[in-house]
Each structure stands twice: as C-alpha cells, then as structure tokens.
Design an enzyme around this catalytic site. Structure first.
Site, short mmCIF file in Angstrom:
data_model
loop_
_atom_site.label_atom_id
_atom_site.label_comp_id
_atom_site.label_asym_id
_atom_site.label_seq_id
_atom_site.Cartn_x
_atom_site.Cartn_y
_atom_site.Cartn_z
N CYS A 121 18.63 38.29 31.37
CA CYS A 121 19.32 39.47 32.48
C CYS A 121 20.07 40.35 31.56
O CYS A 121 20.90 40.92 31.93
CB CYS A 121 20.52 38.52 33.07
SG CYS A 121 19.90 37.44 34.19
N LYS A 162 29.81 27.77 31.43
CA LYS A 162 29.29 27.93 30.17
C LYS A 162 30.15 27.11 29.16
O LYS A 162 29.71 26.98 27.75
CB LYS A 162 28.96 29.13 29.87
CG LYS A 162 27.85 29.78 30.48
CD LYS A 162 27.72 31.05 29.86
CE LYS A 162 27.11 32.20 31.28
NZ LYS A 162 25.41 31.89 31.32
N GLN A 187 29.84 34.72 27.00
CA GLN A 187 29.39 34.18 25.81
C GLN A 187 30.35 33.82 24.54
O GLN A 187 29.81 33.54 23.67
CB GLN A 187 28.10 35.00 25.43
CG GLN A 187 27.12 35.16 26.64
CD GLN A 187 26.58 33.82 26.72
OE1 GLN A 187 26.40 33.07 25.84
NE2 GLN A 187 25.89 33.71 27.85
N HIS A 233 24.82 41.98 29.81
CA HIS A 233 24.29 41.16 30.91
C HIS A 233 24.22 42.02 32.04
O HIS A 233 25.09 43.02 32.28
CB HIS A 233 25.03 39.96 31.16
CG HIS A 233 24.28 38.86 31.80
ND1 HIS A 233 24.31 38.99 33.24
CD2 HIS A 233 23.72 37.75 31.57
CE1 HIS A 233 23.87 37.88 33.56
NE2 HIS A 233 23.53 36.99 32.77
N ASP A 270 33.81 41.06 28.84
CA ASP A 270 32.89 40.10 29.43
C ASP A 270 32.92 38.89 28.28
O ASP A 270 32.10 38.85 27.42
CB ASP A 270 31.40 40.34 29.70
CG ASP A 270 30.57 39.37 30.25
OD1 ASP A 270 31.06 38.12 30.35
OD2 ASP A 270 29.35 39.68 30.70
#
Lengths: 404, 147
Positions: free
Chosen positions: A361, A221, A198, A118, A195
C-alpha cells in the site's frame, strides 16, 4: 523480556507449531488475554452501551469507557475525551479529512503529505483534492530512507493547511522525527496529522509531548481485535471540528427541524461501535504495558539489528531503509536479484514462514523512491525471536543458492 | 520446504526467464495487454492470424515467474486455435497446462492471460494497417488492502 513465555501467550503458535510469523506490520497475532476478554464480554455483559437502564448495559458501558481511558493513557493524551474510537487508522484519517475539510479547506489549499505514506494517508487527501479543488504535495524521501526535513520545511508554504506524516514507515521502517516536524509546522500555524499505525505498537508514544493535533492508530496491529482503532484529537480540534457521521449515540436531541450533538468524543461516534473489540483493545494495552513499551522497543532493535546484519551478508539482496536499527522499526523490505517478491513469499510460505510481498500500500514510495514495483517484507513483533530470523535467513540463502 | 518443492519452482523460474514464446511480435494482428493491480504484474499477448486461426502467439511480461509461465503455456495453447476457442479456455484447464500446484493466493498470477483475453474484449484491436497502436492497460482487480 521472556520471549518464550510471550510466545506461549499466543494460541496461534500452539495451533501451528513451528510457524514463523514475520508479517506483524500487516496485522499482529492476538494473546489469549485479548481473545478471552472479547469472549468474556459476550458471555457476561453483552448489551448495547450508553442508553441501557439495566445492569449489564451499565457494565458494558463501563468496560467500553475503561478501554478509552487505557488508550488515552497509552499515548499520554490529556484526557479520554480526546480519544475517538474508529475502525482503524484509515478510518481515523478519513474522519479528519471529512471533518477538517468541511470546516477549514477551500480551493487552492494544500495538504502536505510525504512520499513514504501508506495509501491510507494519501487517498483521502486525493479524494478531497477531487471534490474541493485542493492540492496534495509530497515531501521527498532521501536515498538512505529518511524523510527529507529540508524539503518538508521548504514545502510548508502559506497555502498548506494540514501536514500529514507517518510516525514510522511500513516499508522502510524509518521512524520520523515527528516532534520536530510538528514544531516546524506549528510555528507556521499548520496542524499536523501523524499516522501512528506502525509506531504505536512498537515504541512509546506521547502525543502531548509531540504536540500534534491528530494521531491515529490501529488496534489490530497491536494485539487487539480487528475493527477497532483510535483517533486522538487535540482539545482545540476536538471542540472546533463538526461531526463526521450522523446517527444514534452522537446526538443530544433530534427534531423534525434538525439536531444537536453530544460533546466530544461522542459527537464523532455515530451508531453502535465495535464494543467487544474496544474492550479487547483495552486488554491489549494492559498486556503491552505489562511488558513495557521501552522493553518492547529494545527487543525489536535487537531483532532488527541482527536481521539487518544477516541480510546484508547475502549477495543479491537489497535491503531498503535506514541502516541503523535505532532509527527504524522491525519492518524490513528487501529485494532479491532475479526473483520476484511474490515468488519469494510463496517459497517462504512453503517453509511455514509468513512474509508479505507487493507494494505494501505504498505505490508512490515504490515508484518514486525505491524504483521497483514490489518488495518482500519481514516485520517483527514481541513474539519473534532470533531463531525466527535464523530460520528466515537460512531459507533465503537456500532459495538463492538453488536459483542461481 | 521439500527439495521437490524448490526443484519444481526452479523449473518454473527457469521457464519464466527462457520461454520460447517470450518475444516482441512486430505488427501483430491482435494484441491484448493488461496488469494485475494487486501486484503490478503486466503482460502483453500478441497474435498473428491466418483467417480465423492464431498461427503465432508471443508475450511480453513484467512480474513474477508464475504469471510469465502462465502466459507461456497460454501462448503455446493458443497457437493453431481460433480466438473463440482460446477465450473458452477454463481456469481449470489453464492450471492443468501450468502443470504444478498453485496456492489460491497465487492462482491469479497464472490466470492473468485469461483475464486479459476474456474480461476485456473491448481492448482487442486490429492493428493491421494502423502501424504502432498503443493499447490502454486496464486493472483486473482494483481492490487494495491495508497492509
């Protein structure tokens, strides 16, 4: 999993009967329990944390600290002192970029990212590159949508001072073998930032087992309010790195000559934080744990498997990312021949179906791997069911039939 | 989605593929180009001038149907008018020319030609006698959101 029961927990679906929300990779909906926790904080113990010598401030502090504990347990961090509250995963990465760069990086050093990152895990490194003369390198992604592990290993040269990699792609859905990647990097003494924006909402995460030095996640999220996220730092890093922002709460003492700062994690949390959002984050974790992350993962594999199968049957539809549902999350990006993603998203919207269109993104991924400048994306979460997918597929078929 | 909605879109979509104004103009007198950084849509609008009047307008396009049709109705409007008059075209009038309802999120697609012509007059270059001149593209809205 009792999906019908779960859907009832989310007031938005009562406000908008028939709403098919397939954009949870952008942000999730919020259960009543989380909304109530935020409102309850304001109603019953609204006060600033840490320094108040009175009851409601002590209660607010206790609730804020309990939320930190919940996050630590959720990702199996050794202690709550390894969890820094930030606004979101983006801020967590920027914090690392500043704190790590200031103390560890010099001209000629390399940050190794991947082509499926991202922008949040690319731009902070580009900014460092500009300011400090470091370089940013990228691990390739295979045509099947997997990270090229051989390329990753090859690019872990002696100049690499940090590897930055997403746990799961927000476009391809690919779940990366982060434990293996961390092992390769650590063997060469290179720390890894993962990261988890997600991944943490969708699958069990164990940072202790993974062995990474940094892990970031975004609360919004994973059912929590927006404006709250977390950065996990290993014991070694959290003690060694200098503070990022200066201000109240992070200091121990301030004189006209200088200052001393608090031990971790408070040294990284300057200023009044999003107290109510952190408390909501804690409540969201309680909610997720009640369902169980394994059950959530199983539910999403079923949905993804079904959706992939249905989508592949439609002529003119290209689905990106791994073919196996077990290797990916429920974020499914796709293209339809001759129809622009934005037009497609508008047509879905006319049927009360929320999907996202654009580059999500991830411009480098679109340009270098997918070869298109935009895609349409459906993404699933705990409140989605097979009927949601059936409706989306029916609408997609209808659009394609009409426009051919 | 009602049948009418889908039918309206089908007409927009067909025009986007088959606009009489969508063509490359050889050696135009004025050319404007730009993209929308949010979605990556790109258009180029070229004018043939006679005195102060635009006698021919053509566009090239890469992107969604709404921005293509926005450029098409804009080109049609421009022919026979001065550049000054074209620059005065209001968003409301552009929507009227477009002729179908547009949601707030999509209006930027339809407005792309206006943005290019109005906000970036520095990109206006007389190409006369210069042969092929590559025009620098610019970003209308550089904001990116985490998705």
């Amino acid at each position: 999993m009792n999906i019908k029961g779960i859907k009832n927990d989310f007031p938005i679906f009562r406000e908008h009967p028939g709403l098919v929300y397939l954009d949870s990779a952008a942000t999730s909906q919020k259960p009543k329990a989380v909304i109530d926790a935020v409102a309850n904080h304001y109603r019953t113990r609204n006060a600033n944390i840490h320094r108040g010598i009175y009851k409601i401030s002590e209660e607010a502090t206790a609730a804020y600290d309990a939320a930190r504990d919940a996050v630590a347990k959720f990702i199996n961090a050794p202690s709550s002192r390894n969890i820094i509250f930030v606004r979101n995963a983006t801020e967590g990465i920027n914090l690392v970029a500043h704190a790590f760069a200031r103390s560890r990086l010099k001209k000629g050093d390399v940050i190794l990212a991947t082509l499926m990152e991202h922008h949040a895990n690319i731009v902070p490194w580009h900014m460092l590159a500009k300011d400090r003369g470091i370089k940013v390198a990228f691990t390739n992604v295979t045509l099947e949508g997997y990270l090229d592990e051989e390329d990753f290993k090859k690019k872990l040269t002696s100049n690499v001072k940090l590897a930055a990699c997403t746990h799961a792609s927000n476009v391809l859905g690919t779940i990366n073998p982060v434990k293996r990647l961390v092992a390769y990097a650590n063997k060469k003494g290179i720390p890894v930032l993962v990261d988890g924006a997600q991944a943490a909402p969708h699958l069990p995460v164990d940072v202790h087992d993974m062995g990474c030095d940094f892990y970031v996640l975004s609360g919004h999220k994973m059912l929590a309010p927006s404006g709250i996220g977390a950065l996990y730092m290993s014991d070694e890093m959290i003690d060694a790195l200098p503070p990022f922002m200066g201000g109240g709460d992070m200091i121990e003492a301030v004189t006209t000559e200088g200052f001393t700062y608090q031990p971790a994690p408070l040294k990284f949390e300057a200023g009044t934080p999003a107290i109510e959002a952190a408390i909501g984050f804690g409540e969201a974790i309680v909610y997720l744990q009640k369902i169980g992350m394994k059950a959530i993962r199983k539910h999403e594999i079923e949905l993804t498997k079904y959706a992939l199968h249905q989508m592949r049957k439609i002529r003119g539809v290209t689905v990106y990312g791994p073919k196996k549902a077990e290797d990916r999350t429920g974020a499914i990006a796709f293209s339809v021949d001759g129809i622009h993603p934005h037009d497609l998203a508008s047509l879905f919207d006319a049927e009360n179906i929320c999907v996202r269109a654009g580059n999500h993104c991830t411009m480098p991924l679109h340009e270098n791997v997918l070869g298109v400048n935009a895609t349409t994306r459906m993404s699933f979460y705990i409140y989605n069911d097979m009927q949601d997918i059936d409706k989306a597929i029916r609408v997609l078929n209808n659009i394609i039939r009409t426009l051919k | 989605m009602s049948k009418e909605d889908l039918e309206t879109f089908r007409r927009i979509w067909e025009l986007s593929k088959d606009s009489p104004y969508m063509a490359k103009m050889e050696k135009p007198d004025l050319a404007f180009t730009g993209n929308n950084a949010v979605c990556g849509d790109w258009i180029e609008i070229a004018f043939r001038m006679k005195g102060k009047k635009i006698v021919e307008a053509r566009f090239l396009h890469k992107g969604c149907a709404l921005s293509a049709v926005g450029a098409s109705v804009f080109s049609e409007f421009a022919e026979g008018k001065t550049l000054e008059a074209v620059r005065k075209l209001t968003p409301q009038k552009q929507l009227e020319l477009f002729g179908a309802p547009v949601s707030p999120a999509r209006s930027k697609c339809v407005m792309l030609p206006l943005e290019i012509i109005k906000k970036n007059p520095s990109q206006t270059r007389s190409l006369k006698g210069e042969g092929e001149v590559k025009l620098r593209s610019y970003k209308i809205n550089p904001s990116q959101t985490r998705s």
